[in-house]
Design a protein around this motif. Structure first.
Motif, PDB file in Angstrom:
ATOM      1  N   ARG A  56      62.586   3.391  23.792  1.00 36.89           N
ATOM      2  CA  ARG A  56      61.327   2.112  23.612  1.00 36.89           C
ATOM      3  C   ARG A  56      62.507   0.989  23.330  1.00 36.89           C
ATOM      4  O   ARG A  56      63.101   1.045  23.136  1.00 36.89           O
ATOM      5  N   SER A  57      61.072  -0.053  23.932  1.00 43.39           N
ATOM      6  CA  SER A  57      61.581  -1.397  24.420  1.00 43.39           C
ATOM      7  C   SER A  57      60.238  -2.400  24.542  1.00 43.39           C
ATOM      8  O   SER A  57      59.254  -1.649  23.731  1.00 43.39           O
ATOM      9  N   ASP A  58      60.650  -3.693  24.330  1.00 45.88           N
ATOM     10  CA  ASP A  58      59.028  -4.025  24.418  1.00 45.88           C
ATOM     11  C   ASP A  58      58.977  -3.905  25.974  1.00 45.88           C
ATOM     12  O   ASP A  58      59.735  -2.989  27.040  1.00 45.88           O
ATOM     13  N   ASP A  59      58.175  -4.826  26.921  1.00 43.20           N
ATOM     14  CA  ASP A  59      57.438  -4.186  28.721  1.00 43.20           C
ATOM     15  C   ASP A  59      58.152  -5.469  28.945  1.00 43.20           C
ATOM     16  O   ASP A  59      57.740  -6.045  30.563  1.00 43.20           O
ATOM     17  N   SER A  60      59.360  -6.124  28.901  1.00 47.16           N
ATOM     18  CA  SER A  60      59.835  -7.098  29.403  1.00 47.16           C
ATOM     19  C   SER A  60      59.808  -7.068  31.226  1.00 47.16           C
ATOM     20  O   SER A  60      60.361  -8.148  31.816  1.00 47.16           O
ATOM     21  N   GLY A  61      60.913  -5.961  31.207  1.00 47.25           N
ATOM     22  CA  GLY A  61      61.198  -5.946  32.519  1.00 47.25           C
ATOM     23  C   GLY A  61      61.049  -4.264  33.423  1.00 47.25           C
ATOM     24  O   GLY A  61      61.005  -3.426  32.353  1.00 47.25           O
ATOM     25  N   SER A  62      62.005  -4.162  34.111  1.00 50.72           N
ATOM     26  CA  SER A  62      61.436  -2.502  34.280  1.00 50.72           C
ATOM     27  C   SER A  62      63.217  -1.754  33.961  1.00 50.72           C
ATOM     28  O   SER A  62      64.083  -2.075  34.313  1.00 50.72           O
ATOM     29  N   PRO A  63      62.781  -0.267  33.244  1.00 54.40           N
ATOM     30  CA  PRO A  63      63.666   0.326  32.611  1.00 54.40           C
ATOM     31  C   PRO A  63      64.396   0.581  33.756  1.00 54.40           C
ATOM     32  O   PRO A  63      64.174   1.499  34.717  1.00 54.40           O
ATOM     33  N   VAL A  64      65.967   0.914  33.608  1.00 52.02           N
ATOM     34  CA  VAL A  64      66.489   1.862  34.494  1.00 52.02           C
ATOM     35  C   VAL A  64      67.447   2.407  33.267  1.00 52.02           C
ATOM     36  O   VAL A  64      67.787   2.123  32.596  1.00 52.02           O
ATOM     37  N   LEU A  65      68.087   3.681  33.481  1.00 46.06           N
ATOM     38  CA  LEU A  65      69.759   4.212  33.581  1.00 46.06           C
ATOM     39  C   LEU A  65      70.776   3.604  34.280  1.00 46.06           C
ATOM     40  O   LEU A  65      70.592   4.103  35.371  1.00 46.06           O
ATOM     41  N   GLU A  66      72.115   3.365  33.544  1.00 47.23           N
ATOM     42  CA  GLU A  66      72.867   3.288  34.109  1.00 47.23           C
ATOM     43  C   GLU A  66      74.668   4.826  33.715  1.00 47.23           C
ATOM     44  O   GLU A  66      74.714   4.307  32.368  1.00 47.23           O
TER      45      GLU A  66
END
Length: 423
Positions: A56-66
């Motif tokens: 969970r985080s805020d909605d400021s960017g596009s979620p990614v997995l590295e």
């Protein structure tokens, strides 16, 4: 590198193919902090080649997995995540597929600019290699005190545990932001982010007749559960295979999820359960759900569950049935499976456990009145359970937070199945 990274010898690694899977629903609430929080590993159907991660985080960017093989940390692959739900912030999910079995991976998640710390997980082996898993009953009450102490004791005593099974009532109030925060803090970011957590919904994961808003975004299933008749079965029933063990999760909350069609709802799960058991390619089977088929508490009886599922557990000789709900400790078996040796039984082992601080009285009546026997029963005793699976042997130990052993037994399948008390 985390404790999970030390569990295996690194093998030669090739290219890794990663793809994304996710699900979406909606329930807007206020935003969380920017830094990814509540990062947790959730099992897929095959954790040897794939891994689901939610956060969970805020909605400021596009979620990614590295993600990269730990042996080749410069071989980073970036995978787009998906926003799944708005509950106290924005939840995200991603599933990495095409992973190499028995391999350490390092990963981080975020929005590309603000990312979590690097953590490491190890994919399951393709075969039935030895491993240990933990089993927790209801945390529910006193999460930041009793539950946290028990979780930390378990993780300290079993640092190489590869999986955790939670038998429901993780929290007391289904939609309490503060209690879910306490639950994640009790287990700690290292444990939630480096080992898979097999979760089953308890009655306290329901608010009236609705499944917690937090459940789906935190614990998405592999999508291989019972049919969607009624309510919530696709979100709360599933199975996952881990190194020779098929873990099967059922939903026993017929009063909350199907109050007008409880028997039909249970029968649908029974039919699905029979198919999953009949198709099990592994030597071991563990089933978990919340309400016990044999209640540890006076004046409690889950006859609907017993009528719908008990014969199937016995017919397919399930190894362990792990339950919670009754806020006490109990272990027993169907009396017909007893032998002349009082230390030995055959057939499935049924357990009830509690991790948190809330306790109930105990009685044997519901066991004995329904053809079962109690081998160990304790009140006022929160515990954690460590289960070691090694070839033909399964070794189960229940301990209190200070390490005192209160129950233990061994299942030996070397020459027929025999369950022997070792406590």
């Amino acid at each position: 590198m985390s404790h999970s990274a030390a569990r295996h010898t690194l093998a030669a690694l090739g290219a890794t193919l990663l793809t994304l899977t996710s699900a979406a629903v909606a329930a807007p609430v206020a935003a969380a902090a920017t830094t990814p929080e509540r990062v947790i590993l959730v099992p897929t159907a095959d954790p040897s080649t794939s891994q689901t991660i939610t956060w969970r985080s805020d909605d400021s960017g596009s979620p990614v997995l590295e993600i990269a093989p730990a042996a080749s940390p410069d071989q980073v692959t970036t995978v787009d995540g998906a926003k799944t739900d708005e509950v106290g912030g924005t939840f995200h999910a991603v599933t990495a597929n095409g992973l190499t079995p028995d391999t350490d991976y390092r990963y981080r998640v975020g929005d590309g600019a603000v990312l979590s710390p690097w953590r490491t997980f190890t994919t399951a082996s393709a075969g039935a290699d030895p491993f240990t898993f933990l089993y927790f009953g209801d945390v529910q009450n006193g999460i930041s005190t009793g539950g946290a102490a028990m979780a930390r004791a378990a993780l300290a005593a079993e640092p190489d545990a590869e999986l955790a099974v939670h038998a429901g009532d993780l929290v007391n109030d289904a939609d309490s932001e503060s209690e879910w925060t306490e639950w994640f803090e009790a287990f700690g970011a290292e444990a939630t982010g480096t080992m898979n957590h097999v979760t089953t919904a308890g009655n306290h994961e329901y608010a009236l007749l609705s499944l917690s808003d937090y459940w789906r975004p935190q614990f998405p299933t592999p999508g291989n559960g019972a049919s969607s008749w009624g309510r919530h079965l696709p979100d709360t029933s599933y199975h996952t295979d881990y190194q020779g063990v098929r873990f099967i999760v059922l939903n026993s909350n017929y009063r909350q999820a199907a109050p007008l069609g409880s028997r039909i709802w249970m029968d649908i799960q029974r039919d699905w359960l029979e198919d999953v058991l009949a198709d099990n390619p592994h030597p071991w089977t563990v089933v978990t759900f919340h309400h016990p088929v044999f209640s540890n508490s006076p004046d409690r009886d889950n006859g609907v569950l017993r009528d719908a599922w008990l014969d199937t557990f016995e017919e397919y000789d399930v190894d362990l049935v792990l339950q919670g709900h009754d806020h006490s400790y109990g272990r027993g078996n169907v009396a017909a499976n007893g032998t002349d040796d009082p230390r030995v039984q055959t057939g499935p082992v049924y357990t009830v456990a509690v991790t948190g601080t809330k306790m109930y009285d105990i009685a044997e009546d519901n066991w004995t009145d329904n053809g079962a026997e109690v081998r160990v029963q304790l009140s006022d005793t929160p515990t954690y359970q460590a289960v070691e699976v090694d070839g033909d042997f399964l070794r189960y130990t229940a301990r209190t937070a200070d390490g005192t052993v209160v129950d233990s037994f061994t299942i030996d399948k070397g020459d027929g199945k025999v369950v022997t008390d070792t406590f």
